[in-house]
Write an enzyme that holds these catalytic residues in place. Sequence first.
Site, PDB file in Angstrom:
ATOM      1  N   ASP A   1      34.764  35.074  38.020  1.00  0.00           N
ATOM      2  CA  ASP A   1      35.917  35.674  38.688  1.00  0.00           C
ATOM      3  C   ASP A   1      37.097  35.560  37.727  1.00  0.00           C
ATOM      4  OD1 ASP A   1      36.591  33.011  38.745  1.00  0.00           O
ATOM      5  OD2 ASP A   1      36.959  32.904  40.898  1.00  0.00           O
TER       6      ASP A   1
ATOM      7  N   TYR B   1      29.418  38.618  41.453  1.00  0.00           N
ATOM      8  CA  TYR B   1      30.154  37.373  41.696  1.00  0.00           C
ATOM      9  C   TYR B   1      29.720  36.741  43.027  1.00  0.00           C
ATOM     10  CZ  TYR B   1      33.460  34.064  43.312  1.00  0.00           C
ATOM     11  OH  TYR B   1      33.978  32.913  43.823  1.00  0.00           O
TER      12      TYR B   1
ATOM     13  N   GLU C   1      33.765  32.536  50.445  1.00  0.00           N
ATOM     14  CA  GLU C   1      33.797  33.218  49.154  1.00  0.00           C
ATOM     15  C   GLU C   1      34.439  34.604  49.253  1.00  0.00           C
ATOM     16  OE1 GLU C   1      33.449  32.301  46.167  1.00  0.00           O
ATOM     17  OE2 GLU C   1      32.957  30.269  46.752  1.00  0.00           O
TER      18      GLU C   1
END
Length: 375
Positions: free
Chosen positions: A145, A127, A44
């Site tokens: 995002d 996020y 990520e």
Amino acid sequence: MSAPTLAPGEIDAARESLAAWFERAQRPLPWRATRDPWAIWVSEIMLQQTRADSVIPYWRRFLEAFPTPAALASRPVEDLLDLWAGLGYYARARHLHAAARRVVEVHAGRVPPSAADFAALPGVGRYTLGAVLSIAFDTPLPVLDGNVARVLSRLVALDADPKALSTQRALWSLAEQLVPSRGAGAHNQALMELGATVCTPRQPACLVCPWQTRCAARRLGLEATLPRAAARTAQTRHTLVAALCLEDSPEGPAVWLVRRPLEGLLGGLWELPCVEVPVDPGATSPDPLRALGLEPDADTPPRSIEHAFTHRRWTLHTWRARGVPPAHLGAEVAHVPCAHLAQVALSGPALKALLAWGVEGAPRRRGAGRARREG
Ligand code: SF4
């Protein structure tokens, strides 16, 4: 702006069609085959600002070198930066290193599944929190995002300044309404996948989109114009004079590089010895390099590059020179064989300058040679 709300029946139908599409259309990305929270976390972080196909080899190499937070925490951050070379946006790597050390100190080396604990780690914003915990532990947290923001803006035809706080709040609220209490990880990945592969910025492929019948932007013919383009950020201009000091070494030609201090702009990255000079678009002189104890070749014209950061723009004039840069110029000074340049965490401007001079061994990374934001 009040946040758009979706009717419960609408939410269920949107989730179901998205899940069915993801099931058959998702790309077989390697981090989707693991539930290891550390591997998911690393993916990520790498995926922020970088395309999935570019991330795959970095992710594999990273986990071979640092298979656990403890393995990363035991190494100096410089080791990580060199492994990160080419991915750019090095602040992500520095935060991940600091977070790994905290995981070892406070959580016995295990990625904490608690939202409060995970959110307290360095570099973990809303996020990252939602992405890692939903995918690794199926915690029902939303993600937002750039890809998801685009999809959701189009879904409800939100025509607003994308950078405004009220717009961000509205989009987070929509993401929250859509996230299911079970299967949040798959749902979030599906939303991101839809933005990356179907609902793309310029030419969304609405005909293959699972939301084509419920998308307000498509209904209004606004799919290619929403979300609205963000206003450009004002940049300050800076001029720097740099030295390309190439000399022979036992391993072939080698270049003198200086590592910037860990804190601040381009922290921990390697660059050519350089000094900032007053902005003068009309002329450039190599004289400032003499103050560094270097001997510039004033007869050979410099080669100049531009580099854009978020809030500043550099013009870097690089002269051929002789000599050794002084140790105080950065955190470290090194004579690096050109054959090893691909393994060094070069700053974007340094890489562009090396390429402008055609230095053999300077890696041709994606984005090198054009303006790229790094800090
Ligand atoms: S219908 Fe088109 S614009 Fe709407 S979400 Fe799907 S791809 Fe995006």
